[in-house]
Write a protein that holds these residues in place. Structure first.
Motif, PDB file in Angstrom:
ATOM      1  N   GLU A 114       0.741  -1.204  -0.178  1.00  0.00           N
ATOM      2  CA  GLU A 114       0.194  -0.102  -0.055  1.00  0.00           C
ATOM      3  C   GLU A 114       1.262   1.431   0.146  1.00  0.00           C
ATOM      4  O   GLU A 114       0.581   2.259  -0.952  1.00  0.00           O
ATOM      5  N   THR A 115       1.919   0.885   0.373  1.00  0.00           N
ATOM      6  CA  THR A 115       3.035   1.794   0.954  1.00  0.00           C
ATOM      7  C   THR A 115       3.300   2.716  -0.610  1.00  0.00           C
ATOM      8  O   THR A 115       3.980   3.435  -0.782  1.00  0.00           O
ATOM      9  N   GLU A 116       3.894   1.848  -1.266  1.00  0.00           N
ATOM     10  CA  GLU A 116       4.270   1.730  -1.949  1.00  0.00           C
ATOM     11  C   GLU A 116       3.211   2.392  -4.179  1.00  0.00           C
ATOM     12  O   GLU A 116       3.543   3.500  -3.925  1.00  0.00           O
ATOM     13  N   VAL A 117       2.399   2.051  -3.308  1.00  0.00           N
ATOM     14  CA  VAL A 117       1.616   2.959  -4.484  1.00  0.00           C
ATOM     15  C   VAL A 117       0.530   4.013  -4.422  1.00  0.00           C
ATOM     16  O   VAL A 117       0.774   5.028  -5.132  1.00  0.00           O
ATOM     17  N   TRP A 118       1.141   4.325  -2.626  1.00  0.00           N
ATOM     18  CA  TRP A 118       0.455   5.382  -2.695  1.00  0.00           C
ATOM     19  C   TRP A 118       1.758   6.122  -3.291  1.00  0.00           C
ATOM     20  O   TRP A 118       1.700   7.483  -3.971  1.00  0.00           O
ATOM     21  N   GLU A 119       3.341   6.094  -3.182  1.00  0.00           N
ATOM     22  CA  GLU A 119       4.019   7.113  -3.769  1.00  0.00           C
ATOM     23  C   GLU A 119       4.294   7.179  -4.947  1.00  0.00           C
ATOM     24  O   GLU A 119       4.055   8.436  -5.670  1.00  0.00           O
ATOM     25  N   LEU A 120       3.100   5.866  -5.946  1.00  0.00           N
ATOM     26  CA  LEU A 120       3.746   6.129  -6.952  1.00  0.00           C
ATOM     27  C   LEU A 120       2.326   7.394  -7.850  1.00  0.00           C
ATOM     28  O   LEU A 120       2.615   7.585  -7.837  1.00  0.00           O
ATOM     29  N   VAL A 121       1.623   7.284  -6.820  1.00  0.00           N
ATOM     30  CA  VAL A 121       0.386   8.194  -6.810  1.00  0.00           C
ATOM     31  C   VAL A 121       1.218  10.344  -6.496  1.00  0.00           C
ATOM     32  O   VAL A 121       0.353  11.107  -7.518  1.00  0.00           O
TER      33      VAL A 121
END
Length: 198
Positions: free
Chosen positions: A11-18
Motif C-alpha cells: 500500500e505504501t508503494e502504491v501511495w508513493e506512485l500516486v
C-alpha cells in the motif's frame, strides 16, 4: 470511531506512485522579499466623476431644518383656522378679554380619564344654567420630549380638551372655542362660548 492502522508495504508503494503524479491545486506563490512585504500599499486615488461633474459630499447641499419636525399646526393655529360661528364683535371682545367668563373649570393635575367626565359635567351644567361664556383651564403642560424620532406633545389636556368639546355630548352645546386672553390664562386656558339654552 475507526481505529487508525499502519499501511502495509504494498500500500505504501502504491501511495508513493500516486503522490509523484499529483499536481497541487494551488501552487505556492513565490516569496516576496521582506522589505516589500513591510511597506503598506498606497491607497488608490478616487476616480474623478465622468463628464466634469462637480465634487459631491454627502450633506453639502442639505437644507438646515429646525430641530423639531412637527408638521401638525399648533392648537392656536387650529382654533384660528376654525370657522367663526358667533357674532364677530362678540368674538373680538371675547378674544381681548373684555367679556368676563361666568364660570371656570380648572383641570390642573387631573389625568385624561379624570378630566373628561369633569369637563362634560361642567359644560352641560353651565349650558343648562343659561351661561354663555365659560373658562376651561388646562395649563400649558410640561415639556416631556425625550429627543426621540417621534416628537411628543406638550400638555396632554391642552391638546385633548378641544377634541372633547367638538364631540358629543359637548359638540351640540358649544358654539365657539378660542384660546383665552393672557389675563385669563393665555395658552393654558380656553374660552368656551355656549349656544343659547332652548
Amino acid at each position: 470511531m475507526a481505529r487508525r492502522r499502519n499501511l502495509r508495504p504494498e500500500e505504501t508503494e502504491v501511495w508513493e506512485l500516486v503522490a509523484r503524479t499529483a499536481r497541487a491545486m494551488h501552487p505556492a506563490r513565490p516569496k516576496r522579499p521582506e522589505a516589500e512585504a513591510a511597506q503598506p500599499k498606497p491607497l488608490p486615488k478616487p476616480a474623478k466623476p465622468p463628464g466634469g461633474l462637480p465634487d459631491f459630499r454627502i450633506g453639502s447641499r442639505a437644507a438646515h431644518l429646525p430641530a423639531r419636525h412637527d408638521v401638525t399646526p399648533t392648537i392656536a393655529q387650529q382654533l384660528e383656522a376654525s370657522p367663526l360661528r358667533m357674532d364677530a364683535g362678540t368674538h373680538k371682545a371675547m378674544r381681548r378679554g373684555k367679556i368676563l367668563p361666568e364660570a371656570r373649570l380648572d383641570l390642573h393635575g387631573l389625568t385624561l380619564a379624570e378630566a373628561h367626565p369633569e369637563l362634560i359635567r361642567f359644560i352641560l351644567n353651565a349650558h343648562s344654567a343659561g351661561m354663555r361664556l365659560v373658562l376651561v383651564i388646562t395649563g400649558k403642560g410640561k415639556d416631556r420630549d425625550t429627543g426621540g424620532p417621534i416628537p411628543t406633545r406638550t400638555g396632554a389636556l391642552r391638546h385633548q380638551v378641544p377634541h372633547w368639546l367638538r364631540l358629543p355630548p359637548l359638540g351640540p352645546v358649544v358654539l365657539q372655542l378660542a384660546e383665552a386672553h393672557l389675563k385669563h390664562g393665555g395658552a393654558g386656558a380656553f374660552y368656551v362660548y355656549l349656544r343659547r339654552h332652548r
